[in-house]
Each structure stands twice: as structure tokens, then as C-alpha cells.
Design a protein around this motif. Structure first.
Motif, short mmCIF file in Angstrom:
data_model
loop_
_atom_site.label_atom_id
_atom_site.label_comp_id
_atom_site.label_asym_id
_atom_site.label_seq_id
_atom_site.Cartn_x
_atom_site.Cartn_y
_atom_site.Cartn_z
N ASP A 96 -57.45 -141.81 -3.19
CA ASP A 96 -58.25 -141.49 -3.80
C ASP A 96 -60.10 -141.39 -2.84
O ASP A 96 -61.15 -140.40 -3.49
CB ASP A 96 -58.19 -142.62 -5.36
CG ASP A 96 -59.07 -142.44 -6.74
OD1 ASP A 96 -58.70 -141.06 -6.63
OD2 ASP A 96 -60.24 -142.27 -6.71
N ARG A 287 -58.91 -128.31 -9.77
CA ARG A 287 -59.01 -128.90 -9.92
C ARG A 287 -59.74 -129.53 -11.84
O ARG A 287 -59.17 -128.94 -12.16
CB ARG A 287 -60.48 -130.03 -9.52
CG ARG A 287 -60.34 -129.93 -8.11
CD ARG A 287 -61.86 -130.37 -7.75
NE ARG A 287 -61.97 -131.52 -8.02
CZ ARG A 287 -63.22 -132.87 -7.39
NH1 ARG A 287 -64.08 -131.83 -7.72
NH2 ARG A 287 -62.50 -134.09 -7.79
N VAL A 288 -58.53 -131.24 -12.11
CA VAL A 288 -59.25 -131.57 -13.60
C VAL A 288 -60.18 -131.01 -14.65
O VAL A 288 -59.50 -130.48 -15.30
CB VAL A 288 -58.68 -132.38 -13.81
CG1 VAL A 288 -59.28 -133.81 -13.72
CG2 VAL A 288 -57.91 -133.27 -15.50
N THR A 289 -61.20 -131.13 -13.52
CA THR A 289 -62.20 -130.46 -14.41
C THR A 289 -61.72 -128.71 -14.77
O THR A 289 -62.27 -128.58 -16.31
CB THR A 289 -63.66 -130.62 -13.31
OG1 THR A 289 -63.14 -129.98 -12.75
CG2 THR A 289 -63.91 -131.41 -13.46
N ARG A 292 -58.33 -129.04 -17.81
CA ARG A 292 -59.04 -129.61 -18.79
C ARG A 292 -59.49 -129.08 -19.46
O ARG A 292 -59.31 -129.20 -21.14
CB ARG A 292 -60.16 -131.14 -18.22
CG ARG A 292 -60.65 -131.76 -19.61
CD ARG A 292 -61.74 -132.68 -19.20
NE ARG A 292 -62.88 -131.59 -18.59
CZ ARG A 292 -64.13 -131.63 -19.33
NH1 ARG A 292 -64.30 -131.00 -20.84
NH2 ARG A 292 -64.65 -130.50 -18.68
N ARG A 314 -52.32 -136.41 -6.37
CA ARG A 314 -53.43 -137.82 -7.71
C ARG A 314 -53.82 -136.63 -9.14
O ARG A 314 -54.21 -136.51 -10.00
CB ARG A 314 -54.26 -138.42 -6.89
CG ARG A 314 -53.63 -139.07 -6.04
CD ARG A 314 -54.50 -140.15 -5.78
NE ARG A 314 -55.70 -141.43 -6.10
CZ ARG A 314 -54.73 -142.74 -6.82
NH1 ARG A 314 -53.69 -142.47 -7.01
NH2 ARG A 314 -55.68 -142.74 -8.18
N GLU A 315 -54.86 -135.28 -8.34
CA GLU A 315 -55.41 -134.08 -9.25
C GLU A 315 -54.10 -133.46 -10.21
O GLU A 315 -54.62 -133.82 -11.38
CB GLU A 315 -55.81 -133.76 -8.06
CG GLU A 315 -57.28 -132.62 -9.05
CD GLU A 315 -58.54 -133.76 -9.08
OE1 GLU A 315 -59.33 -133.03 -9.87
OE2 GLU A 315 -58.55 -134.63 -8.98
N ARG A 317 -51.50 -135.56 -11.28
CA ARG A 317 -50.98 -136.36 -12.14
C ARG A 317 -52.00 -136.38 -12.92
O ARG A 317 -52.04 -136.40 -14.25
CB ARG A 317 -51.43 -137.44 -11.03
CG ARG A 317 -50.88 -138.57 -12.26
CD ARG A 317 -49.60 -139.35 -12.48
NE ARG A 317 -50.04 -139.84 -13.69
CZ ARG A 317 -48.83 -140.39 -13.93
NH1 ARG A 317 -48.39 -141.33 -13.59
NH2 ARG A 317 -49.02 -141.03 -15.82
N LYS A 318 -54.08 -136.55 -12.83
CA LYS A 318 -54.91 -136.23 -13.88
C LYS A 318 -54.76 -135.09 -14.83
O LYS A 318 -54.61 -135.28 -15.78
CB LYS A 318 -55.50 -136.33 -12.54
CG LYS A 318 -56.38 -137.55 -11.87
CD LYS A 318 -57.08 -137.26 -11.71
CE LYS A 318 -58.27 -138.62 -10.61
NZ LYS A 318 -59.05 -138.51 -9.34
N ASP A 321 -51.62 -136.17 -17.70
CA ASP A 321 -52.43 -137.02 -18.16
C ASP A 321 -53.18 -136.23 -19.30
O ASP A 321 -53.00 -136.63 -20.21
CB ASP A 321 -53.24 -138.44 -17.38
CG ASP A 321 -52.29 -139.52 -16.63
OD1 ASP A 321 -51.06 -139.19 -16.87
OD2 ASP A 321 -52.72 -139.82 -15.91
N VAL A 322 -54.35 -135.40 -18.57
CA VAL A 322 -54.74 -134.82 -19.79
C VAL A 322 -54.14 -133.75 -20.53
O VAL A 322 -54.07 -133.90 -22.19
CB VAL A 322 -55.55 -133.50 -18.94
CG1 VAL A 322 -57.04 -133.28 -20.30
CG2 VAL A 322 -56.79 -134.53 -18.31
#
Length: 412
Positions: A96, A287-289, A292, A314-315, A317-318, A321-322
Motif C-alpha cells: 500500500d 482509481r476508486v476516486t 466512486r 487493492r484499488e 478491492r476498494k 467496498d464502495v
């Protein structure tokens, strides 16, 4: 003399105020056991598959090597070479921090989105493979464990007569009966013979009728034997997308993918909320941003990040999660080699809202030969319990299919 991208001068990288290297952060304590490992090199080799896959290897002073993959595209190997000095000497277990370290160091070179994120993704996949090998655990365990032993695969289908509804239906039946898949996808952005102007994104009535005929033929042929999605490749206007989605409500459509261009979130949201046809989007955001916003605005029914492109394991996974907070399933877009495909499967095993992982290479007869282990069997990927991603490259096959002029990276 060839360019040395690792030696390029960049004041932003050298003087960033958010320097996250181990030295700057003071992360220098001994970890004990076999965990005091340092990265010594990062290398790439581009393989000429149905896409030019960029394979990535991270080497260590312990002799352990991690293999990853970045989404295909020009410039990615050069960006990875550019970032290599930022990783040498670092402990690969700090996945990370190293990810954020690269994002910060490359902030002046576009690490918000685009090929820079893709390059970082390839390294991040290799770090998961490497960390799993060092710790002796499969990659999914690094993501929190697993919800399932295997992940469903959906097959991206093609036929030479891609605009012929019956030819598409024939291929759908063949893939279900002969290849064992129970999840499929076909393209809808195919010529209908009614086009007048491809630039204006408008669908004429005859074009919509033709696309509906493809959907009807395929879904009626396979019925409950398979779920079927349809891809538009971000082609149509908002109004045309709404009309098309409304026409398809009469059929058993798993999802309609990327009906409008990705840039305008408001148009995407309007299309999604206008129809009962499930809408899937995500492969062209980073990316998650970025994803999202799609999820929180409820502009998607199913989100489709491309793991080696969006930011890595991991991104993704994020993002999942959202999405889970909005009860949105994740169907991972995937045009990768077995390496990137298996990385997507590990994430699919580790998240509750996994729907499926795409397979885009069923017409490439040597795809599975790239690694020594089996990957897809009966429309499923069984998650390996071997350390890391659980795959071993067949270096002879890699070498035989390298892009012309490419150099093979070092053996593990």
C-alpha cells in the motif's frame, strides 16, 4: 544510444512534499524471519497476444520474484522503467505504501488517470505475487480472505458475421454447449447497414431494430442456459442509448455495457436511471476516486473496473467496498493474459459482491500455454492455494510470442 527512462530528471518527483519512501518515512526496523527483503529491479516484457500484454517482474535480493501485468498500451513499459529507481531498495511487503509512493512520485506525470496508473497497476500486481511468495500465502489472503473457492467467468464472444443475429446465436450456443460457459457477452456496436453518419453518435430506428434482433436471437437461443451481456463500447449519444436500452427491456439482458462515452457522468447517470435494462460501466475510469462518483450517483447497476488498468488489486478491492455500500455487483472487465486474469480472480474471491470476470481470448489457442497451471475450466477459475497469484510463466512460450523487437526479462 537508447533512451534511459529511469534517468529522466523530474523536479516534481525529486522534491515532492509527500515523499513516502522507507527512508523518508523512517520505515527501517528489522521485520525478522524472511521478511527483510529488498527490491533490486523491475523489468517488463511485452507479449503479442490478442492484445499486446505488458508482463511485469519485480526482483529481490532474496531471489524471490513477483510477476504481474499492466493493461496493454504504448508507453507503459517506459513508465515502469521510469519508476524503477523509486522502488529499488524498498521492502516489497509494503504494497500500500509503495503504491501511494509511486502515485506521489509520478503526480507530475499523470498518476491521476491514464497510462501512468496502468503502469503502477502492473507493478502492484507483481507486488501481490511477490508478497504472497515471501509470506507463503495466496494473494487473496492479502486482501482479507475469500468468499468463494472459484470465480465465474464470462466469455466475450465473436463471430466473423458479427452483424448477423443468427450467426451470433449460433456462436452463443456453441460456446455454451462445447466450451462450457454459462455467461457470455456480444458486441452491439456492429454495422447494421442503416448507418448514415458514424460521427454524430445517433442511432436511427433501423439500427436500434437491428441491435434488438441480435439480442433477441442470442437470448432466445440460450434461454436459461447462460446469462448474456451486450457491449456498446461507449459509442452512442445519451438519447440513442436511452432508446436502445428501452427497446432491450423486453429481453433477458444480463447487462448493457458502456452505451455512452465515459467522460460525462451526468449523461451516464441519466441513461442508467431511464431504463430497467441493467447498465454496466467502469473500464474507462481510473482509481476508486473516479469510480466512486459513478457508484455514489447510482449511475451504474453493475460496476466493471479493469484491474490491471484501474490501479491494481487493492484499488479494485476498494472500488468493490464502495460498490457494496450501494448493493452494486462487480463484473471485472478483463482483456489480460492469464496473469492479469488470475489477479482479477483473486480479488473476485476476496470480495462479497463479485459477479464474474471477463475472458477475452477464447479464440487464441495458446492463451493458457503462457503459464504452467490450468486457469479456466468449465467457465470457472478455481482460486489457487499456492503462494502469490499461483501461476508460473512458461518462459519458452513468453519468448515465442514476444512483440517484435522486445527483450525477454530475466528468469526468476
Amino acid at each position: 544510444m537508447s533512451k534511459q527512462y529511469a534517468d529522466l530528471h523530474d523536479p516534481n518527483a525529486e522534491y515532492t512534499m509527500r515523499e513516502l519512501s522507507a527512508e523518508t518515512m523512517g520505515v527501517t526496523g528489522s521485520r525478522g524471519g524472511d521478511r527483510d527483503v529488498a527490491i533490486t529491479d523491475v523489468q517488463t516484457t511485452m507479449v503479442d497476444g490478442n492484445f499486446p500484454w505488458t508482463l511485469v517482474r519485480v526482483y529481490t535480493d532474496a531471489g524471490v520474484v513477483g510477476t504481474g501485468e499492466a493493461y496493454w498500451g504504448a508507453g507503459v513499459p517506459e513508465i515502469i522503467e521510469r519508476m524503477t529507481p523509486f522502488l529499488v531498495g524498498e521492502n516489497p511487503l509494503d504494497i500500500d505504501r509503495l503504491y501511494e509512493h509511486l502515485v506521489q512520485k509520478m503526480s507530475g506525470e499523470g498518476s491521476v488517470e491514464g497510462v501512468t496508473v496502468t503502469a503502477i497497476s502492473g507493478i502492484e500486481l507483481a507486488l501481490h505475487d511477490l508478497a504472497g511468495k515471501i509470506l507463503g500465502i495466496p494473494a487473496y489472503q492479502l486482501l482479507g480472505g475469500k468468499y468463494r473457492d472459484s470465480v465465474r467467468v464470462y466469455c466475450d464472444c465473436h463471430t466473423e458475421a458479427e452483424a448477423d443475429p443468427e450467426a451470433c446465436a449460433d456462436e452463443a450456443e456453441r460456446v455454451v454447449e462445447e466450451l462450457g460457459y454459462d455467461a457470455l457477452k456480444f458486441d452491439l456496436d456492429v454495422p447494421s447497414g442503416h448507418e448514415k453518419d458514424r460521427a454524430n453518435r445517433h442511432l436511427r430506428p433501423g439500427e436500434i431494430r437491428h441491435k434488438a434482433e441480435i439480442v433477441e436471437a442470442v437470448t432466445e437461443r440460450v434461454k436459461d442456459r447462460a446469462d448474456v451481456a451486450f457491449d456498446c463500447h461507449w459509442t452512442f449519444s445519451g438519447g440513442s442509448a436511452k432508446r436502445l436500452a428501452a427497446e432491450l427491456e423486453a429481453y433477458d439482458v444480463w447487462w448493457l455495457e458502456d452505451p455512452v462515452p465515459p467522460e460525462n457522468l451526468e449523461v451516464q447517470e441519466e441513461v442508467t436511471k431511464s431504463t430497467l435494462t441493467p447498465i454496466t460501466v467502469g473500464e474507462n475510469r481510473y482509481r476508486v476516486t473516479e469510480l466512486r462518483r459513478l457508484i455514489e450517483n447510482q449511475a451504474v447497476d453493475i460496476v466493471a473496473p479493469d484491474l490491471p488498468k484501474v490501479g491494481g488489486m487493492r484499488e479494485t478491492r476498494k472500488i468493490a467496498d464502495v460498490a457494496n455500500q450501494y448493493y452494486v455487483p462487480v463484473a471485472m472487465h478483463n482483456v489480460a493474459s492469464p496473469i492479469g486474469t488470475m489477479a482479477s480472480a483473486h480479488v473476485g474471491a476476496a470480495i462479497p459482491n463479485s459477479l464474474a470476470v471477463e475472458y477475452h481470448s477464447y479464440e487464441l489457442d495458446w492463451w493458457s500455454d503462457l503459464v504452467e497451471e490450468p486457469v479456466i475450466e468449465d467457465g470457472q477459475i478455481e482460486i489457487p492455494e499456492k503462494p502469490g497469484l499461483g501461476l508460473t510463466l512458461d518462459m519458452d512460450v513468453v519468448e515465442a510470442h514476444m512483440v517484435e523487437g522486445e527483450t525477454l526479462f530475466d528468469e526468476a
